[in-house]
Design a protein around this motif. Sequence first.
Motif, short mmCIF file in Angstrom:
data_model
loop_
_atom_site.label_atom_id
_atom_site.label_comp_id
_atom_site.label_asym_id
_atom_site.label_seq_id
_atom_site.Cartn_x
_atom_site.Cartn_y
_atom_site.Cartn_z
N THR A 36 77.89 49.17 22.37
CA THR A 36 77.88 48.72 20.79
C THR A 36 77.15 47.70 20.23
O THR A 36 76.94 48.09 18.64
N ASP A 37 76.47 47.08 20.75
CA ASP A 37 75.36 46.15 19.91
C ASP A 37 74.38 47.06 19.10
O ASP A 37 74.09 46.34 18.03
N LEU A 38 73.67 47.71 19.81
CA LEU A 38 72.88 48.92 19.79
C LEU A 38 73.19 49.78 18.83
O LEU A 38 72.66 49.70 17.37
N GLY A 39 74.23 49.83 18.67
CA GLY A 39 74.80 50.79 17.36
C GLY A 39 75.15 50.06 16.28
O GLY A 39 74.93 50.51 15.02
N ASN A 40 75.87 49.08 16.24
CA ASN A 40 75.69 47.78 15.00
C ASN A 40 74.07 47.48 14.91
O ASN A 40 74.18 47.24 13.16
N LEU A 41 73.24 47.30 15.49
CA LEU A 41 72.04 46.96 14.94
C LEU A 41 71.55 47.65 13.96
O LEU A 41 70.58 47.73 13.62
N LEU A 42 71.87 48.99 14.53
CA LEU A 42 71.25 50.22 14.00
C LEU A 42 71.37 50.19 12.58
O LEU A 42 70.78 50.80 11.75
N GLY A 43 73.42 50.06 12.13
CA GLY A 43 73.61 50.33 10.71
C GLY A 43 73.30 49.41 9.93
O GLY A 43 73.19 50.11 8.69
N ARG A 44 73.30 48.12 10.39
CA ARG A 44 72.43 46.82 9.91
C ARG A 44 71.42 47.48 9.57
O ARG A 44 70.91 46.65 8.31
N ALA A 45 70.35 48.21 10.28
CA ALA A 45 69.02 48.39 9.96
C ALA A 45 68.70 49.55 9.42
O ALA A 45 67.34 49.86 8.15
N MET A 49 74.35 57.75 9.86
CA MET A 49 75.52 59.35 10.47
C MET A 49 75.14 58.47 12.45
O MET A 49 74.16 59.49 13.23
N LEU A 50 74.95 57.74 12.58
CA LEU A 50 74.89 57.31 14.12
C LEU A 50 75.15 57.72 15.02
O LEU A 50 77.05 57.64 15.11
N THR A 51 74.90 58.20 16.76
CA THR A 51 75.05 58.93 17.48
C THR A 51 74.89 57.80 18.61
O THR A 51 73.50 58.06 18.82
N VAL A 52 75.38 56.37 19.87
CA VAL A 52 75.35 56.29 20.76
C VAL A 52 75.57 56.98 21.78
O VAL A 52 76.29 57.16 21.95
N ASP A 53 74.65 58.10 22.96
CA ASP A 53 75.54 58.37 24.33
C ASP A 53 74.91 57.72 24.95
O ASP A 53 73.70 56.34 25.46
N VAL A 54 75.87 58.11 26.13
CA VAL A 54 75.36 57.26 27.04
C VAL A 54 75.26 57.68 28.77
O VAL A 54 76.39 59.09 28.35
N ASP A 55 74.74 57.91 29.19
CA ASP A 55 74.56 58.86 30.38
C ASP A 55 73.95 57.81 32.02
O ASP A 55 73.64 56.80 32.35
N GLU A 56 74.85 58.42 32.72
CA GLU A 56 75.41 56.81 33.66
C GLU A 56 75.05 57.89 35.24
O GLU A 56 75.10 59.22 35.33
N VAL A 57 73.75 57.09 35.88
CA VAL A 57 72.62 57.72 36.55
C VAL A 57 72.95 56.96 37.68
O VAL A 57 72.67 55.91 37.68
N GLN A 58 73.21 57.22 39.04
CA GLN A 58 73.64 56.60 40.57
C GLN A 58 72.40 56.76 41.31
O GLN A 58 72.46 58.06 41.51
N VAL A 59 71.49 55.76 41.62
CA VAL A 59 70.61 56.09 42.50
C VAL A 59 71.02 55.04 43.90
O VAL A 59 70.78 54.17 43.89
N ASN A 60 70.54 55.87 45.43
CA ASN A 60 70.52 55.22 46.38
C ASN A 60 69.91 55.15 46.83
O ASN A 60 68.44 55.18 47.15
N TYR A 61 69.65 53.33 47.24
CA TYR A 61 68.59 52.97 47.82
C TYR A 61 68.37 52.62 49.71
O TYR A 61 69.68 51.90 49.94
N PRO A 62 68.02 52.45 50.43
CA PRO A 62 67.86 51.38 51.34
C PRO A 62 68.18 50.63 51.89
O PRO A 62 68.53 49.81 52.74
N GLY A 63 66.83 49.65 51.04
CA GLY A 63 67.64 48.59 51.17
C GLY A 63 66.04 48.10 49.72
O GLY A 63 65.99 48.95 48.29
N ILE A 64 66.25 46.27 49.59
CA ILE A 64 66.32 46.09 48.52
C ILE A 64 64.42 45.85 47.87
O ILE A 64 64.29 46.36 46.60
N ILE A 65 63.62 46.07 49.36
CA ILE A 65 62.44 46.23 48.40
C ILE A 65 62.13 47.52 48.64
O ILE A 65 61.43 47.63 47.95
N GLU A 66 62.89 48.70 48.48
CA GLU A 66 62.43 49.63 47.87
C GLU A 66 62.85 50.44 46.15
O GLU A 66 62.39 50.67 45.55
N VAL A 67 64.10 49.63 46.37
CA VAL A 67 64.42 48.83 44.52
C VAL A 67 63.76 48.08 43.98
O VAL A 67 63.34 48.79 42.58
N MET A 68 63.36 46.91 44.72
CA MET A 68 62.31 46.62 43.58
C MET A 68 60.26 47.63 43.99
O MET A 68 59.98 47.09 42.00
#
Length: 87
Positions: A36-45, A49-68
Amino acid sequence: MVGGETLYELRCSLQLAETEREGGFSPHVSPYTAVTDLGNLLGRAGFNMLTVDVDEVQVNYPGIIEVMTDLQGTNCSVSTCDSVKVS
C-alpha cells in the motif's frame, strides 16, 4: 521488487534463535516496504491508473547456509552473524 512479508520466516527464525541464545535480538533482515505504501508513493509521484500486483513464491531450503548462499548478490539485504560463514 521485494516487499511486504518477504523473508518473513527467516526474520522470525533469526529473532527466535537470538532471543533464546542471547536473551534479546537485533534485526538481521532489513524491513521491506508495504504494498500500500508503494502505491501511495507512486500516486504522489504523479503516476495515474496504478496497478500493484503481488505474487507469493514459497521456496524451501534445507538450512540457513543454503538460504544465505542463495541470497548473496540479490537485492534482499541480509546481514549474517559472525558465526555463520558462507563459503
